[in-house]
Design a protein around this motif. Sequence first.
Motif, PDB file in Angstrom:
ATOM      1  N   GLY A   7       2.982  -4.016   3.147  1.00  0.00           N
ATOM      2  CA  GLY A   7       4.362  -4.479   3.166  1.00  0.00           C
ATOM      3  C   GLY A   7       5.386  -3.379   3.367  1.00  0.00           C
ATOM      4  O   GLY A   7       6.412  -3.578   4.032  1.00  0.00           O
ATOM      5  N   PHE A   8       5.104  -2.202   2.825  1.00  0.00           N
ATOM      6  CA  PHE A   8       6.079  -1.110   2.924  1.00  0.00           C
ATOM      7  C   PHE A   8       6.272  -0.624   4.358  1.00  0.00           C
ATOM      8  O   PHE A   8       7.297  -0.022   4.682  1.00  0.00           O
ATOM      9  N   MET A   9       5.296  -0.894   5.208  1.00  0.00           N
ATOM     10  CA  MET A   9       5.374  -0.398   6.587  1.00  0.00           C
ATOM     11  C   MET A   9       6.577  -0.954   7.338  1.00  0.00           C
ATOM     12  O   MET A   9       7.046  -0.344   8.302  1.00  0.00           O
ATOM     13  N   PHE A  10       7.086  -2.105   6.900  1.00  0.00           N
ATOM     14  CA  PHE A  10       8.221  -2.750   7.565  1.00  0.00           C
ATOM     15  C   PHE A  10       9.461  -2.766   6.662  1.00  0.00           C
ATOM     16  O   PHE A  10      10.389  -3.533   6.889  1.00  0.00           O
ATOM     17  N   SER A  11       9.468  -1.898   5.668  1.00  0.00           N
ATOM     18  CA  SER A  11      10.526  -1.906   4.660  1.00  0.00           C
ATOM     19  C   SER A  11      11.696  -1.013   5.058  1.00  0.00           C
ATOM     20  O   SER A  11      11.615  -0.225   5.999  1.00  0.00           O
ATOM     21  N   ARG A  12      12.773  -1.123   4.306  1.00  0.00           N
ATOM     22  CA  ARG A  12      13.916  -0.224   4.520  1.00  0.00           C
ATOM     23  C   ARG A  12      13.526   1.222   4.250  1.00  0.00           C
ATOM     24  O   ARG A  12      14.032   2.147   4.887  1.00  0.00           O
ATOM     25  N   GLU A  13      12.597   1.424   3.297  1.00  0.00           N
ATOM     26  CA  GLU A  13      12.137   2.785   3.003  1.00  0.00           C
ATOM     27  C   GLU A  13      11.396   3.380   4.197  1.00  0.00           C
ATOM     28  O   GLU A  13      11.561   4.560   4.525  1.00  0.00           O
ATOM     29  N   ALA A  14      10.581   2.561   4.853  1.00  0.00           N
ATOM     30  CA  ALA A  14       9.870   3.038   6.047  1.00  0.00           C
ATOM     31  C   ALA A  14      10.833   3.304   7.187  1.00  0.00           C
ATOM     32  O   ALA A  14      10.649   4.252   7.970  1.00  0.00           O
ATOM     33  N   ARG A  15      11.880   2.487   7.296  1.00  0.00           N
ATOM     34  CA  ARG A  15      12.870   2.722   8.360  1.00  0.00           C
ATOM     35  C   ARG A  15      13.631   4.028   8.118  1.00  0.00           C
ATOM     36  O   ARG A  15      13.980   4.732   9.074  1.00  0.00           O
ATOM     37  N   GLU A  16      13.883   4.344   6.858  1.00  0.00           N
ATOM     38  CA  GLU A  16      14.543   5.624   6.548  1.00  0.00           C
ATOM     39  C   GLU A  16      13.657   6.805   6.932  1.00  0.00           C
ATOM     40  O   GLU A  16      14.126   7.800   7.492  1.00  0.00           O
ATOM     41  N   TYR A  17      12.364   6.687   6.636  1.00  0.00           N
ATOM     42  CA  TYR A  17      11.424   7.732   7.059  1.00  0.00           C
ATOM     43  C   TYR A  17      11.403   7.842   8.582  1.00  0.00           C
ATOM     44  O   TYR A  17      11.459   8.945   9.143  1.00  0.00           O
ATOM     45  N   ALA A  18      11.330   6.683   9.265  1.00  0.00           N
ATOM     46  CA  ALA A  18      11.275   6.698  10.726  1.00  0.00           C
ATOM     47  C   ALA A  18      12.508   7.366  11.316  1.00  0.00           C
ATOM     48  O   ALA A  18      12.420   8.124  12.293  1.00  0.00           O
ATOM     49  N   ALA A  19      13.678   7.116  10.720  1.00  0.00           N
ATOM     50  CA  ALA A  19      14.914   7.724  11.219  1.00  0.00           C
ATOM     51  C   ALA A  19      14.837   9.240  11.119  1.00  0.00           C
ATOM     52  O   ALA A  19      15.369   9.960  11.978  1.00  0.00           O
ATOM     53  N   TYR A  47       5.626   9.307   4.490  1.00  0.00           N
ATOM     54  CA  TYR A  47       5.071   7.961   4.535  1.00  0.00           C
ATOM     55  C   TYR A  47       4.647   7.527   3.130  1.00  0.00           C
ATOM     56  O   TYR A  47       4.883   6.389   2.721  1.00  0.00           O
ATOM     57  N   ALA A  48       4.041   8.447   2.396  1.00  0.00           N
ATOM     58  CA  ALA A  48       3.652   8.158   1.014  1.00  0.00           C
ATOM     59  C   ALA A  48       4.881   7.887   0.148  1.00  0.00           C
ATOM     60  O   ALA A  48       4.870   6.965  -0.683  1.00  0.00           O
ATOM     61  N   LEU A  49       5.929   8.653   0.337  1.00  0.00           N
ATOM     62  CA  LEU A  49       7.157   8.434  -0.440  1.00  0.00           C
ATOM     63  C   LEU A  49       7.763   7.070  -0.117  1.00  0.00           C
ATOM     64  O   LEU A  49       8.275   6.385  -1.016  1.00  0.00           O
ATOM     65  N   ALA A  50       7.718   6.674   1.149  1.00  0.00           N
ATOM     66  CA  ALA A  50       8.227   5.351   1.523  1.00  0.00           C
ATOM     67  C   ALA A  50       7.444   4.262   0.809  1.00  0.00           C
ATOM     68  O   ALA A  50       8.017   3.283   0.308  1.00  0.00           O
ATOM     69  N   CYS A  51       6.135   4.424   0.756  1.00  0.00           N
ATOM     70  CA  CYS A  51       5.275   3.469   0.057  1.00  0.00           C
ATOM     71  C   CYS A  51       5.631   3.412  -1.428  1.00  0.00           C
ATOM     72  O   CYS A  51       5.803   2.334  -2.005  1.00  0.00           O
ATOM     73  N   GLN A  52       5.749   4.574  -2.048  1.00  0.00           N
ATOM     74  CA  GLN A  52       6.073   4.646  -3.472  1.00  0.00           C
ATOM     75  C   GLN A  52       7.444   4.034  -3.759  1.00  0.00           C
ATOM     76  O   GLN A  52       7.607   3.258  -4.718  1.00  0.00           O
ATOM     77  N   ASP A  53       8.427   4.388  -2.957  1.00  0.00           N
ATOM     78  CA  ASP A  53       9.792   3.886  -3.188  1.00  0.00           C
ATOM     79  C   ASP A  53       9.877   2.377  -2.996  1.00  0.00           C
ATOM     80  O   ASP A  53      10.648   1.696  -3.681  1.00  0.00           O
TER      81      ASP A  53
END
Length: 246
Positions: A17-29, A86-92
């Motif tokens: 689920g985190f792969m499409f999250s706002r946290e993942a988008r922040e990492y992608a940016a 990526y790990a931080l996005a998952c955790q957050d």
Amino acid sequence: MSVGATVNAHIQELGGGFMFSREAREYAAETGVDEFFGPYTRGRGGVLGEVDAEVVTAAFGFFPAQSIRASWESVPMPAAKAAHRYALACQDFGRRKLASFDEAPRLAELLEAVVAAADPAGLPLFAGWRAVPLPGDAPGRVMQLAHLLRELRGGLHLLAVRAAGVTPLQAVLISGSPLNDGPGQARWYGWPEPFEEISDEIRAAWRRAESITDDLIAPAFAVLGDDAGTDLTRLVAAAHTATFAR
């Protein structure tokens, strides 16, 4: 049905689920690449190190080589940093979704026991992600462990698919994803069309692969015993509800 098979659908969605999250988008940016697959490939595959894209293709298994190479090489962020972010996005994502989930500490304990018991042979992504330190807080820990179990199942399924004589593309065309039917998922991955018609024989072989995957993952969950396995099943379902409640 084994515990691993019972919780599979919820683990797949929790861990992905985190792969499409706002946290993942922040990492992608932060990578500077404005599309999904580059940051995804670099982040998920970053635990493999600064390797050639062919190694990432081998580990991911279900993607065409040209898509992986283009995605892997499109992101200038070093592999180790991408994996860390990526790990931080998952955790957050876990911290945001499970902040009020009181049973997160117990679920983290059970998931960690399964992850520790799993045999990593032939599973480079699982092994790489298991080497990434877990966070101290229970919500972030639960989500990273769910991601780890998703990698465990995915790696074992790749082995089972190949053993059953099914190609990666055939597996994608049959299984699809929670977001797409089979052809839609294959198209999204970048597999070239036209796609073959899936015969009853191939579909039966894929079902055998699913059964083999259940058998391969069962020993990791067996470490829990009956009572803890029942507890895990209940808590994974509750965490899934908490994560995806609207």
